[in-house]
Design an enzyme around this catalytic site. Structure first.
Site, mmCIF file in Angstrom:
data_model
loop_
_atom_site.group_PDB
_atom_site.id
_atom_site.type_symbol
_atom_site.label_atom_id
_atom_site.label_comp_id
_atom_site.label_asym_id
_atom_site.label_seq_id
_atom_site.Cartn_x
_atom_site.Cartn_y
_atom_site.Cartn_z
ATOM 1 N N VAL A 162 0.884 -1.163 0.000
ATOM 2 C CA VAL A 162 0.000 0.000 0.000
ATOM 3 C C VAL A 162 0.920 1.209 0.000
ATOM 4 C CG1 VAL A 162 -1.912 1.189 1.113
ATOM 5 C CG2 VAL A 162 -1.681 -1.295 1.380
ATOM 6 N N GLY A 163 1.007 1.904 -1.123
ATOM 7 C CA GLY A 163 1.977 2.985 -1.233
ATOM 8 C C GLY A 163 1.408 4.209 -1.917
ATOM 9 N N TYR A 165 2.183 7.001 -4.581
ATOM 10 C CA TYR A 165 3.021 7.317 -5.734
ATOM 11 C C TYR A 165 2.288 8.354 -6.575
ATOM 12 C CZ TYR A 165 4.504 2.727 -4.182
ATOM 13 O OH TYR A 165 4.896 1.670 -3.405
ATOM 14 N N ARG A 166 3.039 9.169 -7.264
ATOM 15 C CA ARG A 166 2.370 10.182 -8.059
ATOM 16 C C ARG A 166 1.725 9.541 -9.280
ATOM 17 N NH1 ARG A 166 7.518 13.458 -10.600
ATOM 18 N NH2 ARG A 166 7.237 12.828 -12.756
ATOM 19 N N MET A 182 13.204 1.531 -6.070
ATOM 20 C CA MET A 182 13.388 0.982 -4.724
ATOM 21 C C MET A 182 12.075 0.635 -4.054
ATOM 22 S SD MET A 182 15.257 3.735 -5.582
ATOM 23 C CE MET A 182 16.971 4.019 -6.055
ATOM 24 N N HIS A 183 10.947 1.072 -4.619
ATOM 25 C CA HIS A 183 9.657 0.865 -3.976
ATOM 26 C C HIS A 183 9.057 -0.488 -4.338
ATOM 27 C CE1 HIS A 183 9.030 5.510 -3.524
ATOM 28 N NE2 HIS A 183 9.876 5.011 -2.626
ATOM 29 N N GLU A 274 7.745 18.733 -7.437
ATOM 30 C CA GLU A 274 7.953 17.620 -6.523
ATOM 31 C C GLU A 274 8.325 18.056 -5.103
ATOM 32 O OE1 GLU A 274 7.752 14.624 -5.878
ATOM 33 O OE2 GLU A 274 7.180 13.622 -7.723
#
Length: 474
Positions: A162-163, A165-166, A182-183, A274
């Site tokens: 569960v992340g 991210y754009r 890396m994710h 960003e």
């Protein structure tokens, strides 16, 4: 108090004086983003913002700056809004001891009220999309929790992710996603593409406040974000199965978007303002095909402004970056006392530690670079002694001033991985990293003259309390 959805948390923010309702009519651009840009400038008790009178939209609601102050962050964790930064991080560490707490499965999620599927999918009919910065390449969804599973081991809940991210909106049923190598989601996508498959995903928007915190926490690959959510909430996180993909998603979300990342398909995405305070350029990114959208009636679109720090993202990713690093370092080096990785998502990390022998602090710094978060983010590591509070920047600057000799205490490690968004990298994704040993040398590293340090007077603590009481009377 554990919140099951965004709306109940907004209610608490309102009751605590931490929600500002903007009822006057505003322009979608630039007013929404400009207000969210301005809100954190109000200080560490800045409010969340709720817009419900937006030119060109009917019944649209946009929430901004929900996590955008230490007061709001404290309330998200069920703490008094006056709780200080260091105290919140220490409480986070205490709750980590209960991790994992298995989630609770529920039926009848509120987001199942309305659906769009197949050819009827139109994200523009559900979300009041606005651009955040002048140079953005399009509309972005940047505070969604994206759920995916390991294609090689889909039944292992520890390997699901569960992340945050754009996500750029590329069309009414098409999105693009930035999976940083890396994710976890990047590993899931790599495995799916090696199998010649698409990767099913569920994109959840308008989540309860703890889901947003855990979705931006750098956990190990086999650590479950819902398990951490339960530990932070003090109660199991409510989840349910997404109807099309079967993925476990938050029960209380405002919107659930289901689809697949199409294997081996890339499109130009960006630029985007960003968290580094710089624009990223256009890059070829994976594409998501939307197959189904489920949503609450009149959903609240929770958005996240990013730009020159500090903005909401810096509060959202502060404590939850410090604590995993602390736990990972502490497991190998019990001497570690505290970790401050609050600045620009931990591109700079400050660690305080006791030392066993000469050179020990440098070894701690090297370990930071090999943690899951350090691999992609930590570009500069500053190591200080246990008598220096890493959250007190004047103390850290003192240690840099008198305990660091550039001839002996700077270690430059060439060509290590870093998030491609780091503007300092000559080649995106690769950078030299720096360890600064700002600790006093100990044997057998006998350098300098550190044997006669001035200490606080024994009576100082009593006088701090006395002076605070006297000041309060005036």
């Amino acid at each position: 108090m554990a919140y099951d959805d965004l709306r109940s948390f907004l209610g608490t923010l309102d009751k605590e004086g931490q929600l500002l309702r903007i009822t006057e009519q505003v322009l979608p651009e630039p007013d929404i983003a400009a207000a969210a840009n301005a809100a954190p400038r109000l200080g560490e008790a800045a409010p969340a913002l709720l817009f419900d009178n937006i030119t060109g939209f009917t019944d649209a609601k946009i929430a901004m700056n929900v996590h955008g102050s230490w007061a709001n962050h404290a309330l998200a964790l069920g703490l008094p809004k006056e709780t200080g930064t260091r105290e919140q991080i220490e409480e986070f560490i205490r709750r980590w001891a209960d991790f994992p707490v298995e989630p609770e499965w529920r039926e009848n999620p509120p987001w199942a009220e309305n659906t769009m599927e197949g050819g009827d999918v139109d994200i523009f009919a559900v979300l009041p999309l606005v651009r955040l910065n002048d140079g953005d390449g399009g509309f972005y969804i940047d505070k969604a929790a994206i759920v995916s599973k390991d294609p090689d081991d889909p039944h292992d809940s520890a390997k699901q992710n569960v992340g945050i991210y754009r996500v750029q909106v590329m069309g009414k049923a098409r999105l693009s996603l930035q999976p940083v190598p890396m994710h976890d989601i990047a590993q899931h996508l790599r495995k799916a593409e090696e199998r010649g498959e698409d990767l099913p995903v569920a994109i959840t928007l308008g989540n309860d406040p703890v889901i947003s915190i855990v979705a931006s926490t750098p956990l190990r690959y086999d650590e479950n974000e819902y398990g951490l959510a339960g530990a932070l909430r003090g109660a199991p996180a409510p989840v349910t199965a997404a109807p099309l993909t079967g993925l476990p998603v938050p029960w209380g979300s405002e919107v659930v978007i289901e689809g697949v990342i199409e294997g081996r398909r890339r499109e130009i995405e960006g630029p985007f303002g960003e968290f580094t305070g710089h624009y990223s350029g256009g890059r070829r990114m994976p594409v998501i095909r939307i197959d189904k959208i489920s949503y609450r009636t009149h959903p609240i679109f929770e958005h996240l402004y990013l730009g020159m720090p500090w903005t909401e993202i810096d509060y959202l990713m502060a404590a939850n970056t410090c604590v995993p690093l602390y736990e990972q370092l502490k497991a190998d080096f019990p001497e570690v006392q505290a970790v401050n990785a609050m600045y620009t998502h931990g591109l700079v990390v400050i660690v305080s530690t006791k030392k066993r022998y000469g050179g020990f602090a440098k070894a701690v710094g090297m370990r930071v670079l090999t943690t899951p978060h350090g691999l992609g983010y930590a570009a500069t590591v500053i190591v200080v002694d246990e008598d220096v509070n890493p959250f007190d920047l004047p103390q850290v600057m003192w240690a840099l001033s008198v305990r660091m000799n550039p001839a002996d205490d700077l270690i430059q490690v060439p060509n290590l991985s870093v998030v491609a968004l780091d503007p300092a990298a000559r080649t995106p994704g690769v950078i030299d990293k720096l360890i600064i040993d700002a600790t006093a040398p100990v044997a057998p590293d006998n350098r300098g003259h550190y044997s006669a340090q001035v200490s606080d007077l024994p009576e100082m603590g009593t006088w701090v309390t006395k002076l605070q009481q006297l000041a309060a009377r005036h």
